[in-house]
Design a protein around this motif. Structure first.
Motif, PDB file in Angstrom:
ATOM      1  N   ASP A   1       6.400  14.454 -11.593  1.00  0.00           N
ATOM      2  CA  ASP A   1       6.281  13.635 -12.800  1.00  0.00           C
ATOM      3  C   ASP A   1       6.802  12.235 -12.491  1.00  0.00           C
ATOM      4  O   ASP A   1       7.115  11.924 -11.343  1.00  0.00           O
ATOM      5  N   ALA A   2       6.918  11.418 -13.523  1.00  0.00           N
ATOM      6  CA  ALA A   2       7.267  10.011 -13.328  1.00  0.00           C
ATOM      7  C   ALA A   2       8.655   9.806 -12.726  1.00  0.00           C
ATOM      8  O   ALA A   2       8.920   8.771 -12.111  1.00  0.00           O
ATOM      9  N   PHE A   3       9.536  10.805 -12.885  1.00  0.00           N
ATOM     10  CA  PHE A   3      10.929  10.637 -12.462  1.00  0.00           C
ATOM     11  C   PHE A   3      11.284  11.488 -11.243  1.00  0.00           C
ATOM     12  O   PHE A   3      12.448  11.809 -11.016  1.00  0.00           O
ATOM     13  N   TRP A   4      10.292  11.812 -10.437  1.00  0.00           N
ATOM     14  CA  TRP A   4      10.498  12.693  -9.287  1.00  0.00           C
ATOM     15  C   TRP A   4      11.602  12.210  -8.350  1.00  0.00           C
ATOM     16  O   TRP A   4      12.327  13.027  -7.750  1.00  0.00           O
ATOM     17  N   TYR A   5      11.751  10.916  -8.207  1.00  0.00           N
ATOM     18  CA  TYR A   5      12.723  10.376  -7.242  1.00  0.00           C
ATOM     19  C   TYR A   5      14.178  10.649  -7.649  1.00  0.00           C
ATOM     20  O   TYR A   5      15.100  10.472  -6.852  1.00  0.00           O
ATOM     21  N   THR A   6      14.377  11.111  -8.897  1.00  0.00           N
ATOM     22  CA  THR A   6      15.736  11.398  -9.378  1.00  0.00           C
ATOM     23  C   THR A   6      16.136  12.859  -9.140  1.00  0.00           C
ATOM     24  O   THR A   6      17.299  13.206  -9.331  1.00  0.00           O
TER      25      THR A   6
ATOM     26  N   LYS B   1       0.082  14.336   2.826  1.00  0.00           N
ATOM     27  CA  LYS B   1      -1.001  13.756   2.037  1.00  0.00           C
ATOM     28  C   LYS B   1      -0.919  12.225   2.063  1.00  0.00           C
ATOM     29  O   LYS B   1      -1.946  11.525   2.124  1.00  0.00           O
ATOM     30  N   ILE B   2       0.302  11.716   2.038  1.00  0.00           N
ATOM     31  CA  ILE B   2       0.507  10.270   2.109  1.00  0.00           C
ATOM     32  C   ILE B   2       0.169   9.757   3.505  1.00  0.00           C
ATOM     33  O   ILE B   2      -0.562   8.777   3.664  1.00  0.00           O
TER      34      ILE B   2
ATOM     35  N   THR C   1       4.188   6.475  -4.700  1.00  0.00           N
ATOM     36  CA  THR C   1       4.360   6.663  -6.145  1.00  0.00           C
ATOM     37  C   THR C   1       3.258   7.545  -6.724  1.00  0.00           C
ATOM     38  O   THR C   1       3.527   8.466  -7.504  1.00  0.00           O
ATOM     39  N   TYR C   2       2.026   7.282  -6.339  1.00  0.00           N
ATOM     40  CA  TYR C   2       0.886   8.020  -6.895  1.00  0.00           C
ATOM     41  C   TYR C   2       0.946   9.511  -6.551  1.00  0.00           C
ATOM     42  O   TYR C   2       0.831  10.376  -7.437  1.00  0.00           O
ATOM     43  N   VAL C   3       1.146   9.819  -5.271  1.00  0.00           N
ATOM     44  CA  VAL C   3       1.119  11.221  -4.831  1.00  0.00           C
ATOM     45  C   VAL C   3       2.256  12.019  -5.455  1.00  0.00           C
ATOM     46  O   VAL C   3       2.039  13.112  -6.002  1.00  0.00           O
TER      47      VAL C   3
ATOM     48  N   SER D   1       0.826  -1.203   0.000  1.00  0.00           N
ATOM     49  CA  SER D   1       0.000   0.000   0.000  1.00  0.00           C
ATOM     50  C   SER D   1       0.865   1.259   0.000  1.00  0.00           C
ATOM     51  O   SER D   1       0.601   2.212  -0.746  1.00  0.00           O
ATOM     52  N   PHE D   2       1.912   1.260   0.815  1.00  0.00           N
ATOM     53  CA  PHE D   2       2.775   2.444   0.905  1.00  0.00           C
ATOM     54  C   PHE D   2       3.501   2.685  -0.420  1.00  0.00           C
ATOM     55  O   PHE D   2       3.636   3.838  -0.859  1.00  0.00           O
ATOM     56  N   ARG D   3       3.971   1.641  -1.063  1.00  0.00           N
ATOM     57  CA  ARG D   3       4.611   1.794  -2.378  1.00  0.00           C
ATOM     58  C   ARG D   3       3.650   2.493  -3.348  1.00  0.00           C
ATOM     59  O   ARG D   3       4.036   3.426  -4.062  1.00  0.00           O
TER      60      ARG D   3
END
Length: 304
Positions: free
Chosen positions: A107-112, A183-184, A99-101, A93-95
């Protein structure tokens, strides 16, 4: 400090030593079998509660049996099996929520993106680890992506499916964006500061389970943070509750599980386990209060 020079003992010598210290062994052949397949050192953790108050004397209380220690071992094993599956549900659930928020906010690459994180060194190490895990992954979706796209990194909904739960908890804690973190965490009914701590508790507990270490009555090395404000869902009375015992850990798991799977049977399964192993001292060994079933969290209708 001194040099350790104790010689290894045969299985029979190990058993004879226990008997000499006052342990009753009803079935010596079975005890030898267990020493051979579990190891003296692992079993000793379950023998420890039966020692007299002066533990350094290594003498057992009257009536202590090898069989009782094995029952403690079996209880602990089944308890860890019970909670492992439920921690997995919270992790999945946390994953998904992380990822969604963040993907929808950025965008898709926020973690970079280095600018989204508090500690640049932690982020760089995290990114390197993510890259290696994804590059080495044999998941079909990872292989297909590497064949079809030139991007150095995969989108977060792919990459963060591959990294470990511990890795995810570090990413979350290192985020600067407290609004996104809130939010998460609101999805789980806790402030983000508390969720950061509880994620560490979950990964620590899962590692104990994965390495088959003793859980039920140990002093756990990570104290769980106390909720400073009233939580929005049913919780427990926290007065005089140790922060490093299994009761408070199990309570945090139950609270988060109620958010992920409101119709879970965690309380019933835990109660059944206590009924099955009625030699377990849940109060002294695990710090369960006498009225634990009356605590709002643990009532069978606790979910909202």
């Amino acid at each position: 400090m001194k040099i350790y020079n104790k010689p290894p003992l045969t299985y029979q010598e190990q058993l004879d030593r226990l008997k000499k210290r006052g342990l009753i062994v009803k079935n010596e052949a079975k005890a030898i079998h267990l020493l051979e397949n579990l190891s003296y050192y692992r079993i000793s953790g379950y023998l420890y509660p039966m020692l007299k108050d002066n533990k350094e004397d290594h003498e057992f209380k009257e009536g202590s049996t090898f069989e009782n220690a094995f029952q403690m071992y079996r209880f602990d094993r089944e308890l860890k099996q019970l909670i492992s599956g439920d921690i997995e549900k919270i992790e999945v659930s946390f994953r998904a929520k992380l990822t969604y928020v963040l993907s929808h906010k950025y965008d898709a690459f926020w973690y970079t993106y280095e600018g989204l994180f508090k500690n640049k060194d932690v982020h760089l190490k995290s990114l390197e680890t993510t890259y290696k895990m994804v590059s080495d992954s044999t998941e079909d979706f990872a292989i297909k992506y590497r064949k079809n796209y030139v991007n150095t990194y995969q989108p977060s909904w792919m990459a963060l499916e591959i990294v470990t739960f511990t890795h995810l908890s570090v990413v979350y804690e290192n985020l600067k964006d407290t609004a996104a973190k809130s939010k998460i965490s609101e999805h789980y009914g806790v402030p983000y500061q508390l969720l950061e701590n509880w994620l560490k508790i979950l990964t620590y507990t899962r590692n104990i389970c994965a390495h088959h270490s003793r859980f039920w009555n140990r002093n756990l090395s990570l104290p769980i943070k106390k909720a400073t404000k009233e939580l929005p869902f049913n919780w427990i009375e926290q007065i005089d509750i140790p922060r490093n015992k299994s009761y408070i850990y199990l309570s945090a798991i139950k609270y988060l599980l109620d958010r992920v799977n409101p119709k879970n049977t965690f309380t019933e399964r835990l109660t059944d386990l206590f009924d099955k192993y009625n030699n377990i001292d849940m109060h002294k060994g695990m710090s369960f209060p006498e009225d634990w079933k009356e605590q709002p969290l643990w009532k069978l209708d606790s979910t909202k």
